[in-house]
Enzyme design. Structure first.
Site, PDB file in Angstrom:
ATOM      1  N   THR A  87      -2.551  -8.502   1.529  1.00  0.00           N
ATOM      2  CA  THR A  87      -2.351  -7.508   2.583  1.00  0.00           C
ATOM      3  C   THR A  87      -3.704  -6.838   2.790  1.00  0.00           C
ATOM      4  O   THR A  87      -4.150  -6.052   1.960  1.00  0.00           O
ATOM      5  CB  THR A  87      -1.288  -6.476   2.171  1.00  0.00           C
ATOM      6  OG1 THR A  87      -0.088  -7.178   1.820  1.00  0.00           O
ATOM      7  CG2 THR A  87      -0.995  -5.524   3.313  1.00  0.00           C
ATOM      8  N   LYS A 162       2.561  -7.228   9.620  1.00  0.00           N
ATOM      9  CA  LYS A 162       2.874  -6.725   8.269  1.00  0.00           C
ATOM     10  C   LYS A 162       2.883  -5.187   8.227  1.00  0.00           C
ATOM     11  O   LYS A 162       3.804  -4.581   7.684  1.00  0.00           O
ATOM     12  CB  LYS A 162       1.837  -7.292   7.288  1.00  0.00           C
ATOM     13  CG  LYS A 162       1.854  -6.710   5.894  1.00  0.00           C
ATOM     14  CD  LYS A 162       2.838  -7.398   4.986  1.00  0.00           C
ATOM     15  CE  LYS A 162       2.904  -6.683   3.646  1.00  0.00           C
ATOM     16  NZ  LYS A 162       3.905  -7.238   2.771  1.00  0.00           N
ATOM     17  N   LYS A 237      -0.227   1.916  -0.154  1.00  0.00           N
ATOM     18  CA  LYS A 237      -1.354   1.096   0.347  1.00  0.00           C
ATOM     19  C   LYS A 237      -1.047   0.599   1.765  1.00  0.00           C
ATOM     20  O   LYS A 237      -1.874   0.719   2.674  1.00  0.00           O
ATOM     21  CB  LYS A 237      -1.577  -0.100  -0.599  1.00  0.00           C
ATOM     22  CG  LYS A 237      -2.603  -1.078  -0.070  1.00  0.00           C
ATOM     23  CD  LYS A 237      -2.584  -2.434  -0.762  1.00  0.00           C
ATOM     24  CE  LYS A 237      -3.424  -3.414   0.037  1.00  0.00           C
ATOM     25  NZ  LYS A 237      -3.415  -4.771  -0.493  1.00  0.00           N
TER      26      LYS A 237
HETATM   27  P1  NAD Z   1      -2.461  -8.317  -8.520  1.00  0.00           P
HETATM   28  O1  NAD Z   1      -3.309  -7.123  -8.800  1.00  0.00           O
HETATM   29  O2  NAD Z   1      -1.407  -8.714  -9.492  1.00  0.00           O
HETATM   30  O3  NAD Z   1      -3.406  -9.608  -8.270  1.00  0.00           O
HETATM   31  C1  NAD Z   1      -4.672  -9.559  -7.687  1.00  0.00           C
HETATM   32  C2  NAD Z   1      -5.576 -10.478  -8.498  1.00  0.00           C
HETATM   33  O4  NAD Z   1      -6.861 -10.559  -7.867  1.00  0.00           O
HETATM   34  C3  NAD Z   1      -5.820  -9.979  -9.934  1.00  0.00           C
HETATM   35  O5  NAD Z   1      -5.421 -10.989 -10.844  1.00  0.00           O
HETATM   36  C4  NAD Z   1      -7.328  -9.719  -9.983  1.00  0.00           C
HETATM   37  O6  NAD Z   1      -7.917 -10.034 -11.248  1.00  0.00           O
HETATM   38  C5  NAD Z   1      -7.827 -10.650  -8.905  1.00  0.00           C
HETATM   39  N1  NAD Z   1      -9.132 -10.291  -8.348  1.00  0.00           N
HETATM   40  C6  NAD Z   1      -9.581  -9.074  -7.961  1.00  0.00           C
HETATM   41  N2  NAD Z   1     -10.830  -9.164  -7.462  1.00  0.00           N
HETATM   42  C7  NAD Z   1     -11.175 -10.475  -7.525  1.00  0.00           C
HETATM   43  C8  NAD Z   1     -12.327 -11.211  -7.147  1.00  0.00           C
HETATM   44  N3  NAD Z   1     -13.382 -10.612  -6.604  1.00  0.00           N
HETATM   45  N4  NAD Z   1     -12.347 -12.545  -7.382  1.00  0.00           N
HETATM   46  C9  NAD Z   1     -11.264 -13.160  -7.947  1.00  0.00           C
HETATM   47  N5  NAD Z   1     -10.150 -12.528  -8.316  1.00  0.00           N
HETATM   48  C10 NAD Z   1     -10.095 -11.195  -8.099  1.00  0.00           C
HETATM   49  O7  NAD Z   1      -1.822  -8.045  -7.069  1.00  0.00           O
HETATM   50  P2  NAD Z   1      -0.565  -8.795  -6.417  1.00  0.00           P
HETATM   51  O8  NAD Z   1       0.669  -7.993  -6.659  1.00  0.00           O
HETATM   52  O9  NAD Z   1      -0.617 -10.235  -6.769  1.00  0.00           O
HETATM   53  O10 NAD Z   1      -0.889  -8.587  -4.861  1.00  0.00           O
HETATM   54  C11 NAD Z   1      -1.867  -9.383  -4.202  1.00  0.00           C
HETATM   55  C12 NAD Z   1      -1.835  -9.035  -2.729  1.00  0.00           C
HETATM   56  O11 NAD Z   1      -0.528  -9.268  -2.197  1.00  0.00           O
HETATM   57  C13 NAD Z   1      -2.163  -7.565  -2.412  1.00  0.00           C
HETATM   58  O12 NAD Z   1      -2.963  -7.516  -1.252  1.00  0.00           O
HETATM   59  C14 NAD Z   1      -0.790  -6.939  -2.194  1.00  0.00           C
HETATM   60  O13 NAD Z   1      -0.854  -5.815  -1.335  1.00  0.00           O
HETATM   61  C15 NAD Z   1      -0.039  -8.102  -1.563  1.00  0.00           C
HETATM   62  N6  NAD Z   1       1.417  -8.075  -1.745  1.00  0.00           N
HETATM   63  C16 NAD Z   1       1.956  -7.784  -2.953  1.00  0.00           C
HETATM   64  C17 NAD Z   1       3.350  -7.767  -3.092  1.00  0.00           C
HETATM   65  C18 NAD Z   1       3.987  -7.453  -4.418  1.00  0.00           C
HETATM   66  O14 NAD Z   1       5.212  -7.240  -4.452  1.00  0.00           O
HETATM   67  N7  NAD Z   1       3.258  -7.461  -5.527  1.00  0.00           N
HETATM   68  C19 NAD Z   1       4.177  -8.055  -1.994  1.00  0.00           C
HETATM   69  C20 NAD Z   1       3.580  -8.390  -0.775  1.00  0.00           C
HETATM   70  C21 NAD Z   1       2.206  -8.398  -0.663  1.00  0.00           C
END
Ligand code: NAD
Length: 290
Positions: A87, A162, A237
């Protein structure tokens, strides 16, 4: 397909695992040292992207996605596709789309709805911005990771869909919670309130599918002490992104603005962080009118 997957967190991990299980050749990279079944680990972000037909990013926000895109676009081959399922904000999304276009790379913004359960079960909904050609190239992967993918328009349209969806979700959740708290004070039984509203004009996903009252309606995070589900800070967020987009587009969004302020207060001052976003109900229960 040869796929690079960057960001193997709560969402990206299971999405990458599903692609690998479907027989794709998936190379992953995450800053944290994680390993996902069936996915080979790259030592650098460039290594994950090099030679890939499709690179998917699933990162915390648009600024990080932009920084990663700056690193990988130079090593990606013309005709490949970069898909951002994070997102991300609309401005970073459009900026990356413009750089990708110059390099002859298809860029799709493809944020998701469905949460961690949808990521594991392969039942996400993808809201996609980009060209029809780019969409057609990646569609078989959306089919593996999700149950529905909608091409909403050009680059940025997926993120626009979204933020609009989640602004509606926040508004309906808040008003559903305050209505339950009002019903309590009026002496109305919560089950009766659900029976009426879920089949009347006040119904919504927040009431019918994700009811914030414990023991009422289908099973939801309320029945598990408000363990997320969808955490309040993630809703905050998305609401901030909605207000950033509204600012850029000069749109009047008073309910979205108020919802943002309420979730900000809940997360930053009222111990809401780490709780499901439906924990607004116990918050309202404790409050009075003044
Ligand atoms: P998360 O924090 O579990 O995963 C993000 C990952 O990115 C982490 O493992 C982190 O180590 C990695 N990361 C950060 N910077 C990095 C870089 N420079 N290079 C490589 N890896 C890097 O978050 P998530 O829950 O998996 O969410 C991911 C995205 O999906 C977000 O944008 C969130 O808003 C969106 N989202 C999440 C949900 C939910 O329910 N969790 C639902 C819909 C959308």
């Amino acid at each position: 397909m040869k796929i690079g997957f960057i960001g193997l967190g709560n969402m990206g991990g299971p999405m990458a695992a599903n692609l690998a299980a479907a027989g794709h050749d998936v190379t992953g990279f995450d800053m944290a040292d994680v390993s996902i079944e069936g996915v080979s680990n790259a030592a650098t972000v460039e290594e994950a992207a090099n030679g890939a037909d499709v690179v998917i990013t699933m990162l915390p926000n648009g600024a990080i996605m932009h920084a990663v895109a700056d690193q990988i676009l130079p090593v990606m081959q013309a005709g490949a596709a970069l898909v951002d399922s994070s997102t991300s904000d609309v401005d970073n999304t459009r900026a990356v789309a413009a750089i990708a276009e110059k390099a002859g790379i298809h860029f799709l913004d493809a944020p998701v709805s469905g949460g961690i359960g949808g990521a594991s079960g392969g039942t996400l909904t993808f809201m996609v911005g980009g060209t029809q050609e780019g969409f057609d190239k990646v569609a078989p992967l959306f089919d593996v990771m999700g149950q529905k993918a909608v091409l909403c328009g050009e680059a940025g349209a997926g993120q626009s869909a979204k933020v609009c969806n989640n602004m509606i979700l926040a508004g309906t959740m808040i008003v559903t919670c305050e209505a339950f708290a009002l019903a309590d004070k009026l002496g109305l039984d919560r089950q009766k309130m659900f029976d009426v509203v879920s089949t009347s004009s006040g119904q919504s996903w927040s009431m019918n599918t994700y009811c914030p009252a414990p023991g009422v309606g289908p099973k939801s995070p309320a029945d598990n002490d408000y363990t997320p589900g969808f955490a309040a800070e993630l809703m905050l967020k998305d609401l901030r992104l909605s207000q950033q987009a509204a600012e850029t587009a000069d749109a009047d969004t008073p309910v979205g603005k108020l919802a943002t302020a309420l979730y900000e207060q809940f997360v930053e001052q009222e111990d809401g962080e780490g709780k499901d976003f439906s924990a607004m109900l116990p918050r309202f229960e404790k409050r009075s009118r003044s």
